[in-house]
Design a protein around this motif. Sequence first.
Motif, short mmCIF file in Angstrom:
data_model
loop_
_atom_site.label_atom_id
_atom_site.label_comp_id
_atom_site.label_asym_id
_atom_site.label_seq_id
_atom_site.Cartn_x
_atom_site.Cartn_y
_atom_site.Cartn_z
N GLU A 41 0.92 -1.23 -0.01
CA GLU A 41 0.00 -0.10 -0.02
C GLU A 41 1.12 1.10 -0.06
O GLU A 41 0.48 2.24 -0.74
N PHE A 42 1.93 1.22 0.85
CA PHE A 42 2.76 2.49 0.95
C PHE A 42 3.52 2.60 -0.38
O PHE A 42 3.70 3.84 -1.09
N ILE A 43 3.91 1.52 -1.06
CA ILE A 43 4.64 1.37 -2.48
C ILE A 43 3.79 2.01 -3.43
O ILE A 43 4.39 2.96 -4.42
N LYS A 44 2.64 1.81 -3.57
CA LYS A 44 1.53 2.17 -4.43
C LYS A 44 1.75 3.67 -4.42
O LYS A 44 1.57 4.38 -5.43
N GLU A 45 1.74 4.50 -3.21
CA GLU A 45 1.59 5.74 -3.10
C GLU A 45 2.90 6.34 -3.29
O GLU A 45 2.98 7.53 -3.80
N GLN A 46 3.83 6.00 -2.81
CA GLN A 46 5.15 6.62 -2.62
C GLN A 46 6.24 6.23 -3.72
O GLN A 46 7.21 6.90 -4.01
N ARG A 47 6.24 5.19 -4.39
CA ARG A 47 7.20 4.79 -5.33
C ARG A 47 8.66 4.71 -5.08
O ARG A 47 9.38 5.77 -5.35
N PRO A 48 8.96 4.00 -4.28
CA PRO A 48 10.45 3.94 -3.71
C PRO A 48 11.32 3.71 -4.75
O PRO A 48 11.04 3.27 -5.97
N ASP A 49 12.65 3.87 -4.71
CA ASP A 49 13.74 3.84 -5.73
C ASP A 49 13.91 2.30 -5.66
O ASP A 49 14.60 1.67 -6.89
N LEU A 50 14.14 1.44 -4.63
CA LEU A 50 14.25 0.21 -4.57
C LEU A 50 13.61 -0.49 -3.30
O LEU A 50 13.37 0.12 -2.43
N ILE A 51 13.50 -1.76 -3.36
CA ILE A 51 12.76 -2.72 -2.56
C ILE A 51 13.73 -3.73 -2.12
O ILE A 51 14.42 -4.36 -2.92
N VAL A 52 14.05 -3.90 -0.80
CA VAL A 52 14.65 -5.10 -0.09
C VAL A 52 13.56 -5.87 0.44
O VAL A 52 12.87 -5.41 1.49
N CYS A 53 13.36 -7.12 0.12
CA CYS A 53 12.14 -7.97 0.55
C CYS A 53 12.76 -9.37 1.00
O CYS A 53 13.25 -10.23 0.31
N ASP A 54 12.20 -9.83 2.19
CA ASP A 54 12.64 -11.21 2.73
C ASP A 54 11.45 -12.06 1.98
O ASP A 54 10.51 -11.82 1.57
#
Length: 124
Positions: A41-54
Amino acid sequence: MRSKMLVVIDDESDLLDLLEYNLLRQGFEVVTFERATHAYEFIKEQRPDLIVCDWMMPEMDGVEFCQKLRSDLTLSSIPLVMITCHNGDKAKNKALNAGASAFLPKPFQISSLVGKVSQLLAAG
């Protein structure tokens, strides 16, 4: 120039704190989540430059999260580093086939993560 925003998702709060601390020290803006569903939900709103995901998380695991991200045309180009206790070629291939940009088996050196993140950000 603004600092690059990273979203880090891991259900282990101690590891999440460690990653946040070290990535902040490298000059990144870091937003953390313990659940992929909340992060999405946050990513849809803010569009980060990169994601690190477990990979291994409750509700939605990293592979499912990556597939969901890649199926959304507005988010599909965001680089994603999959971190996991799974190792070997089979796990790596599954993560990359799901759309991960990079794969990093646990345990890993923070410098390895920073290197992958920097490499992906420079390429984008």
